[in-house]
Design a protein around this motif. Structure first.
Motif, PDB file in Angstrom:
ATOM      1  N   PRO A  84       0.717  -1.138   0.127  1.00 48.96           N
ATOM      2  CA  PRO A  84       0.161  -0.115   0.085  1.00 48.96           C
ATOM      3  C   PRO A  84       0.841   1.394  -0.080  1.00 48.96           C
ATOM      4  CG  PRO A  84      -0.109  -1.057   2.083  1.00 48.96           C
ATOM      5  CD  PRO A  84       0.654  -1.940   1.035  1.00 48.96           C
TER       6      PRO A  84
ATOM      7  N   THR B  94       1.558   3.174  -3.621  1.00 50.73           N
ATOM      8  CA  THR B  94       0.530   3.842  -4.151  1.00 50.73           C
ATOM      9  C   THR B  94       0.651   5.280  -3.406  1.00 50.73           C
ATOM     10  OG1 THR B  94      -1.037   2.803  -2.515  1.00 50.73           O
ATOM     11  CG2 THR B  94      -1.544   2.833  -4.890  1.00 50.73           C
TER      12      THR B  94
ATOM     13  N   GLY C 197       3.282   7.278  -5.012  1.00 52.62           N
ATOM     14  CA  GLY C 197       2.911   7.946  -6.089  1.00 52.62           C
ATOM     15  C   GLY C 197       2.258   9.364  -5.828  1.00 52.62           C
TER      16      GLY C 197
ATOM     17  N   ASN D 157       2.997   9.109 -12.717  1.00 52.74           N
ATOM     18  CA  ASN D 157       1.901   8.327 -12.109  1.00 52.74           C
ATOM     19  C   ASN D 157       1.675   7.040 -12.790  1.00 52.74           C
ATOM     20  OD1 ASN D 157       1.086  10.131 -10.552  1.00 52.74           O
ATOM     21  ND2 ASN D 157      -0.567  11.236 -11.883  1.00 52.74           N
TER      22      ASN D 157
ATOM     23  N   VAL E  54       4.167   4.552 -11.586  1.00 49.33           N
ATOM     24  CA  VAL E  54       3.656   3.982 -10.302  1.00 49.33           C
ATOM     25  C   VAL E  54       2.541   3.020 -10.418  1.00 49.33           C
ATOM     26  CG1 VAL E  54       2.489   4.507  -8.135  1.00 49.33           C
ATOM     27  CG2 VAL E  54       4.342   6.066  -9.023  1.00 49.33           C
ATOM     28  N   ASP E  55       1.803   3.203 -11.484  1.00 48.67           N
ATOM     29  CA  ASP E  55       0.753   2.200 -11.673  1.00 48.67           C
ATOM     30  C   ASP E  55       1.331   0.846 -12.158  1.00 48.67           C
ATOM     31  OD1 ASP E  55      -1.222   4.088 -10.771  1.00 48.67           O
ATOM     32  OD2 ASP E  55      -2.114   4.256 -12.717  1.00 48.67           O
TER      33      ASP E  55
ATOM     34  N   TYR F 139       3.063  -1.015  -9.508  1.00 46.97           N
ATOM     35  CA  TYR F 139       1.801  -1.427  -8.487  1.00 46.97           C
ATOM     36  C   TYR F 139       1.578  -2.852  -8.888  1.00 46.97           C
ATOM     37  CZ  TYR F 139      -1.503  -1.050  -4.707  1.00 46.97           C
ATOM     38  OH  TYR F 139      -2.001  -1.178  -3.710  1.00 46.97           O
ATOM     39  N   THR F 140       1.222  -2.903 -10.202  1.00 51.68           N
ATOM     40  CA  THR F 140       0.728  -4.195 -10.729  1.00 51.68           C
ATOM     41  C   THR F 140       1.838  -5.100 -10.782  1.00 51.68           C
ATOM     42  OG1 THR F 140       1.320  -3.665 -13.101  1.00 51.68           O
ATOM     43  CG2 THR F 140      -0.721  -3.317 -12.580  1.00 51.68           C
TER      44      THR F 140
END
Lengths: 316, 296
Positions: free
Chosen positions: A239, A242, A245, A298, A301-302, A305-306
């Motif tokens: 967590p 995110t 980000g 951004n 970061v996405d 995250y995946t």
């Protein structure tokens, strides 16, 4: 996964297109004709017409827009209206490494402080240590970055004379000159970031420490150190990414302000100075580049995250 | 009547009072929130009565330039010989005014957009949400800077810029609250009894989504105050002769090596105000049991 990545990337480019369009039209639709304000010093109406024609400002708006957009896509952002009319892309190319150096160093310093602080607060929950970390984090979030910058200059530059107060030296002139000029600005930029990340690590760790698999790991007789660093911390980080980000955005807006305190001629200073000077081509160019940094970080970061959390990959 | 009606009757009759005393009791026990409330009240007092308590005219130039703190000038004087204490007191007014008014405007329009999008859905939702998403991609402060670039500096313009920058936060919360509440039974019940859309929105949905909005509004006031201070500091804020905390710091910047008080006290005022709002916000978050409020 591939579909998701393609969709997100297309979305990022779409946002950039919309920003470019807004930037172009908003600066032209504002009351008080910025072009007139820009040319007010010239005085002679014939000269003004001549300049307008030269800049292509006598053409219809949509022609100007199409031209501007296609040039911008090729990296040609026009010229500054002042002095020797330096190309905007050149100004940005000079400013960018400074801002990135500052942002990167702030990120490193802030993370190096935030991770141990968050871990200590979580493992020593409700002790004096935990309360101190929380209190310092609150202070960090409440201090305006430009004020922290001023305080650092008063203490470390003006009184102790340990570090230079202003300016920037490129890395090519040696590590220490570069580092010594950037350390105070980095602290000023990174403090709020550090506070957010530390609080996030604390609450995320507290959640993980109560999880069933932690009980299992503990009952296997693992040492407290292994428990926390090998089992709890990696899971608590998910967590946090995110939030990093969001917090990175904070870091970038911090550089905008702090560069102006330390007279570092980065993107932030370029943006603010051009707004103050009404140098509209430079305003447009720096808004575009600053926006691109946000949109694509951004995106990064996405994607990150995946990669870190397989659950998201399988959902999409 | 059965014992149940007596119990229910009792509890509903007493509810407002008990919840108010519970609120006061919890705030008093939460020392952070109490500190926040006390400090904030103090600054609120300064903002309202500042012009009568400040010892000097904030713009009057004395003949004592760059004086360190003394009895006559408790926080010292600046390079033009103006009393720093009086200037900081007057700055309170602008800071709190900008903080509260921008959030009030953002709250009103953000709620309206979010409620519309969530309640009606369809193409209204699509258009509003694409705009909100666009704004969401950028930090509020950067949006405010962009808008000032377009509108120009000045008090009114930065109020517009900061309010617009905070719009998306409230719209998002309001929309997601509507989406969760929309299909609750009491909303259906209201619709069945023939209540109009606006009545359902204002009387049934809004009151039930108020907790996260209160917390977001509190946190936003602190960010709005920081935003105004930063804009003023950069020269993009209010007119040059208005004493605001950001501008006082900007003016004093060239003298900080000789006059530390110019760099210290206005910043302390900003920090205390923002810190007390954050403490209060944190207390409210615990009290109202709200999570997931954007922190930046």
């Amino acid at each position: 996964m591939a579909g998701y990545l393609i969709r997100r990337t297309l979305g990022a480019f779409l946002v950039m297109f919309v920003v470019a369009t807004l930037v172009f039209f908003m600066l032209r639709l504002v009351p008080g004709d910025p072009i007139a304000a820009m040319l007010a010093d010239v005085g002679d109406p014939d000269a003004i017409d001549e300049i307008r024609a030269k800049l292509g400002l006598d053409q219809p708006m949509y022609v100007q827009y199409g031209k501007w957009l296609s040039l911008a896509a090729q990296g040609d952002l026009g010229n500054s209206i002042y002095g020797s009319r330096v190309p905007v892309s050149q100004l940005i190319a000079e400013a960018l490494p400074r801002t990135l150096s500052l942002a990167l160093l702030s990120f490193v310093i802030a993370t190096l402080i935030a991770i141990p602080a968050g871990l200590i607060a979580a493992t020593r929950k409700n002790t004096g240590l935990d309360y101190s970390v929380t209190f310092v984090a609150f202070l960090g979030l409440s201090m305006p970055d430009f004020w922290l910058a001023i305080l650092l200059i008063i203490v470390f530059a003006a009184n102790l004379h340990w570090l230079p107060a202003i300016g920037y030296v490129p890395l090519s002139e040696g590590f220490w000159p570069w580092f010594s000029h950037l350390i105070l600005p980095s602290i000023a930029v990174g403090t709020a970031f550090s506070a957010i990340v530390a609080r996030m690590i604390r609450s995320s760790m507290l959640e993980v420490l109560n999880a069933d698999y932690m009980q299992v790991a503990r009952s296997k007789g693992l040492s407290e150190m292994t428990l926390i660093l090998r089992h709890a911390f990696p899971n608590a980080l998910i967590p946090v990414i995110t939030v990093i980000g969001i917090a990175f955005a904070l870091l970038m807006s911090g550089t905008v302000v702090v560069e102006n305190v330390f007279a570092i001629k980065g993107l932030g200073r370029l943006l603010i100075q051009s707004i103050l000077n009404r140098d509209y081509p430079v305003v447009q160019g720096s808004i575009l580049v600053v926006s691109a940094i946000f949109v694509f970080s951004n995106l990064l970061v996405d994607v990150l995250y995946t990669v870190v959390d397989p659950r998201i990959r399988y959902q999409s | 009547m059965s014992k149940y009606s007596a119990v229910f009757g009792d509890s509903t009759a007493n509810q407002p009072r008990t919840s108010r005393t519970r609120f006061i009791r919890e705030i008093a026990r939460d020392r952070k929130a109490l500190f926040g409330l006390v400090v904030l009240s103090f600054f609120g007092f300064l903002a309202i009565f500042g012009q009568w308590i400040s010892p000097h005219d904030p713009n009057a130039m004395q003949f004592d330039m760059l004086q360190p703190p003394s009895l006559a000038f408790p926080l010292g004087t600046d390079d033009l010989g103006r009393d720093l204490l009086s200037r900081v007191i007057h700055g309170t007014q602008i800071s709190l005014f900008v903080g509260v008014s921008t959030v009030a405007i953002a709250l009103f329009f953000g709620l309206a957009l979010g409620l519309l999008a969530g309640y009606y859905g369809g193409w209204i939702d699509f258009i509003i949400m694409r705009y909100i998403d666009l704004q969401w991609a950028f930090p509020n402060f950067i949006i405010a800077v962009y808008l000032v670039a377009v509108f120009g500096a000045g008090l009114l313009n930065i109020i517009i810029a900061i309010s617009l920058a905070f719009l998306d936060d409230f719209a998002r919360i309001a929309r997601s609250m509507v989406l969760t509440i929309k299909h609750e039974q009491y909303v259906d019940a209201a619709r069945v009894t023939g209540a109009a859309d606006t009545r359902i929105l204002w009387r049934h949905i809004l009151p039930n989504s108020v907790a996260p909005i209160i917390v977001q509004a509190t946190v936003s006031v602190s960010y709005a105050i920081l935003g105004e201070a930063s804009l003023s500091f950069l020269g993009l804020g209010v007119e040059a002769d208005t004493p605001t905390w950001g501008l006082i710091l900007a003016d004093g910047r060239s003298f900080i090596s000789r006059a530390w008080w110019l760099g210290l006290f206005p910043g302390v005022a900003i920090m205390l105000t923002v810190l007390s709002i954050n403490f209060l916000g944190d207390g409210l978050r615990d009290y109202l049991d709200v999570r997931d409020v954007k922190d930046v």
